[in-house]
Design a protein around this motif. Sequence first.
Motif, PDB file in Angstrom:
ATOM      1  N   GLY A  20      -9.373   2.810  -9.569  1.00 25.54           N
ATOM      2  CA  GLY A  20      -8.091   2.135  -9.390  1.00 25.54           C
ATOM      3  C   GLY A  20      -7.094   2.613 -10.430  1.00 25.54           C
ATOM      4  O   GLY A  20      -7.471   3.014 -11.526  1.00 25.54           O
ATOM      5  N   THR A  21      -5.808   2.589 -10.088  1.00 22.47           N
ATOM      6  CA  THR A  21      -4.780   3.078 -11.018  1.00 22.47           C
ATOM      7  C   THR A  21      -3.750   2.009 -11.373  1.00 22.47           C
ATOM      8  O   THR A  21      -2.806   2.284 -12.109  1.00 22.47           O
ATOM      9  CB  THR A  21      -4.053   4.294 -10.422  1.00 22.47           C
ATOM     10  N   ASP A  22      -3.927   0.797 -10.874  1.00 19.90           N
ATOM     11  CA  ASP A  22      -2.930  -0.251 -11.071  1.00 19.90           C
ATOM     12  C   ASP A  22      -2.649  -0.548 -12.539  1.00 19.90           C
ATOM     13  O   ASP A  22      -1.522  -0.887 -12.897  1.00 19.90           O
ATOM     14  CB  ASP A  22      -3.360  -1.545 -10.376  1.00 19.90           C
ATOM     15  N   PHE A  23      -3.650  -0.450 -13.378  1.00 18.52           N
ATOM     16  CA  PHE A  23      -3.501  -0.826 -14.788  1.00 18.52           C
ATOM     17  C   PHE A  23      -3.491   0.369 -15.735  1.00 18.52           C
ATOM     18  O   PHE A  23      -3.510   0.182 -16.961  1.00 18.52           O
ATOM     19  CB  PHE A  23      -4.629  -1.786 -15.184  1.00 18.52           C
TER      20      PHE A  23
END
Length: 92
Positions: A20-23
Amino acid sequence: MTDIELLTECKKGLSLPVDGTDFDGVLMQKIRVVKSFLKGAGVSETMLADDLAVGVIVLGVTDIWNLTGGETKFSPAFYVMANQLAYRSQVV
């Protein structure tokens, strides 16, 4: 270890999805803050590549992950391990 590799380790430490890259942006900011704190405490570039440094950086990022504005709160474990890195930096 590169900052990208540290990012993956921090995601693991925070139980976030590794792909994931959201954070990524906020985690990279915290990685830079922790590394800068360690350098200011006397940790050498050589010691920042040590396995212990990886754990200390992950712990530091985890410590400051959910802080509210104006707070800085590293755990006692972070300080103990940061001191070890700084001490070992003087020996190298």
